[in-house]
Design an enzyme around this catalytic site. Structure first.
Site, PDB file in Angstrom:
ATOM      1  N   ASP A 198      13.948 -22.125  30.840  1.00  0.00           N
ATOM      2  CA  ASP A 198      13.027 -22.189  31.971  1.00  0.00           C
ATOM      3  C   ASP A 198      13.817 -22.558  33.223  1.00  0.00           C
ATOM      4  O   ASP A 198      14.727 -21.853  33.627  1.00  0.00           O
ATOM      5  CB  ASP A 198      11.914 -23.189  31.674  1.00  0.00           C
ATOM      6  CG  ASP A 198      10.750 -23.094  32.663  1.00  0.00           C
ATOM      7  OD1 ASP A 198      10.715 -22.116  33.437  1.00  0.00           O
ATOM      8  OD2 ASP A 198       9.892 -23.975  32.652  1.00  0.00           O
ATOM      9  N   ASP A 202      14.247 -28.972  37.543  1.00  0.00           N
ATOM     10  CA  ASP A 202      12.914 -28.998  38.142  1.00  0.00           C
ATOM     11  C   ASP A 202      12.544 -30.421  38.531  1.00  0.00           C
ATOM     12  O   ASP A 202      12.773 -31.376  37.774  1.00  0.00           O
ATOM     13  CB  ASP A 202      11.874 -28.448  37.169  1.00  0.00           C
ATOM     14  CG  ASP A 202      11.985 -26.942  36.975  1.00  0.00           C
ATOM     15  OD1 ASP A 202      12.860 -26.322  37.612  1.00  0.00           O
ATOM     16  OD2 ASP A 202      11.197 -26.391  36.183  1.00  0.00           O
ATOM     17  N   ARG A 254      14.788 -19.459  43.422  1.00  0.00           N
ATOM     18  CA  ARG A 254      14.440 -20.886  43.406  1.00  0.00           C
ATOM     19  C   ARG A 254      15.659 -21.750  43.733  1.00  0.00           C
ATOM     20  O   ARG A 254      16.163 -22.482  42.891  1.00  0.00           O
ATOM     21  CB  ARG A 254      13.843 -21.313  42.059  1.00  0.00           C
ATOM     22  CG  ARG A 254      12.584 -20.577  41.697  1.00  0.00           C
ATOM     23  CD  ARG A 254      11.940 -21.143  40.447  1.00  0.00           C
ATOM     24  NE  ARG A 254      10.717 -20.431  40.112  1.00  0.00           N
ATOM     25  CZ  ARG A 254       9.930 -20.727  39.076  1.00  0.00           C
ATOM     26  NH1 ARG A 254      10.248 -21.743  38.278  1.00  0.00           N
ATOM     27  NH2 ARG A 254       8.829 -20.024  38.848  1.00  0.00           N
TER      28      ARG A 254
END
Length: 364
Positions: A198, A202, A254
């Site tokens: 993933d 994060d 990102r």
């Protein structure tokens, strides 16, 4: 707090393919740079923030030889707030060396400060929870966590005041590092991230006051998410993060993708061959993109992305090589409201960052 006005928004070119340049050899450190790299932070204690320009005008560019030492902590992790004056990790606690997943999980979850040294390659099955007051430091150049990752904090045990440095993260089954559940005062520095399932790194769920510096991200699509989802409005007023001197080496997107947070400070990073985009500001986030070097990036900065509403972006003093034009909108709170910093010349950023980012550069 002082806000920065944006420039008028230029048109962004159509999503034309950008050729991927061949990977180049990383330049050797200069003698001055090598001397700076040898300065160590063995206890994981915070170093003083680099001294920046006076509040009110963009800080002046400095030559590569005067770059911020690669061991210095800069940015939101240094801020005196939320009951903490900066980030010290496990300083003052016992020092231990771990070589297995069981040992790492044990010490990372213990109460109180610990300096945890990761030696060699450790295979983990899932996410290991890291609780408050920990420094997790890779030994030498071969420290690696593979197959799983580190989660800072749980819903009942906070992950505040944590330092993670000099570790290679590979093949995580979920995130390589997840800063979550209101964790604050976190420094993630001089690591190497690749090949996870993933996100590589994060930051979400009301976490705050984080610095992400001198890391290399490669062989992956989703690098850095900031903000859990479009519906998680509890993140408003949180998620203040500094990203500086990171190398986004062929990752797709990102870098970061931001929701709600303000200010987010993205400065002196090296973007190379990023297929989808560089930075995306969404859901009324406020992001300052400053002094970065974009190379072969068709869309360096987006205002809004996918189904997320637009954010705000101010860009200044960036360099765009074979890249598109950035989108900008609105105003953003000035990061110098919180901390001082010194900006490197964006033309020198590729040499500075490739020489200093990643593992094996800080002598731990």
């Amino acid at each position: 707090m002082t806000s920065i006005p944006s420039a008028s928004e230029p048109a962004v070119p159509a999503a034309a393919a950008v050729p991927r340049a061949s990977r180049r050899a990383r330049p050797a450190l200069s003698a001055a740079g090598a001397a700076a790299v040898l300065v160590t932070l063995l206890t994981g204690a915070a170093l003083p923030a680099a001294r920046g320009a006076a509040h009110g005008a963009p800080p002046p560019a400095v030559p590569a030889a005067a770059a911020v030492p690669v061991t210095a902590m800069v940015g939101f992790a240094t801020v005196d707030a939320l009951g903490r004056n900066g980030t010290t990790g496990g300083a003052g606690g016992p020092e231990v060396t771990v070589t297995t997943a069981a040992e790492l999980e044990d010490y990372a979850g213990r109460r109180g400060p610990y300096v945890i040294r990761v030696s060699g390659r450790i295979a983990v099955d899932d996410m290991i929870t890291v609780v408050a007051d920990k420094s997790i430091l890779g030994v030498g150049t071969s420290a690696e966590i593979t197959g799983g990752g580190l989660q800072l904090g749980s819903t009942t045990r906070p992950g505040n005041n944590v330092i993670i440095r000099n570790i290679r993260f590979t093949g995580a089954s979920d995130d390589s590092i997840s800063v979550t559940n209101k964790a604050h005062h976190v420094w993630i520095d001089h690591n190497d991230f690749s090949g996870g399932h993933d996100g590589l790194l994060d930051i979400k769920r009301e976490s705050d006051l984080v610095t992400v510096s001198w890391n290399r991200f490669h062989h992956h699509s989703k690098a850095l998410l900031l903000g859990h989802s479009d519906n998680h409005t509890a993140d408003v007023g949180k998620l203040r993060v500094t990203y500086h001197h990171n190398f986004f080496d062929g990752t797709d997107q990102r870098h970061p993708r931001v929701r709600f947070a303000e200010p987010v400070h993205v400065f002196n990073n090296y973007y190379r061959n990023n297929a989808l985009y560089g930075v995306a500001s969404t859901e009324n986030a406020g992001v300052l993109v400053e002094g970065n070097h974009f190379e072969n990036v068709a869309h360096p900065v987006y205002v809004g992305y996918d189904k997320s509403g637009p954010g705000r972006v101010v860009e200044r003093n960036n360099r765009y090589v074979n890249s598109g034009a950035p989108q900008t909108a609105g105003t953003v709170v000035e990061p110098r409201t919180y901390y001082p910093y010194t900006l490197d010349d964006p033309a020198a950023v590729p040499a500075i960052v490739t020489a200093g980012a990643g593992v094996g550069k800080i002598g731990l």
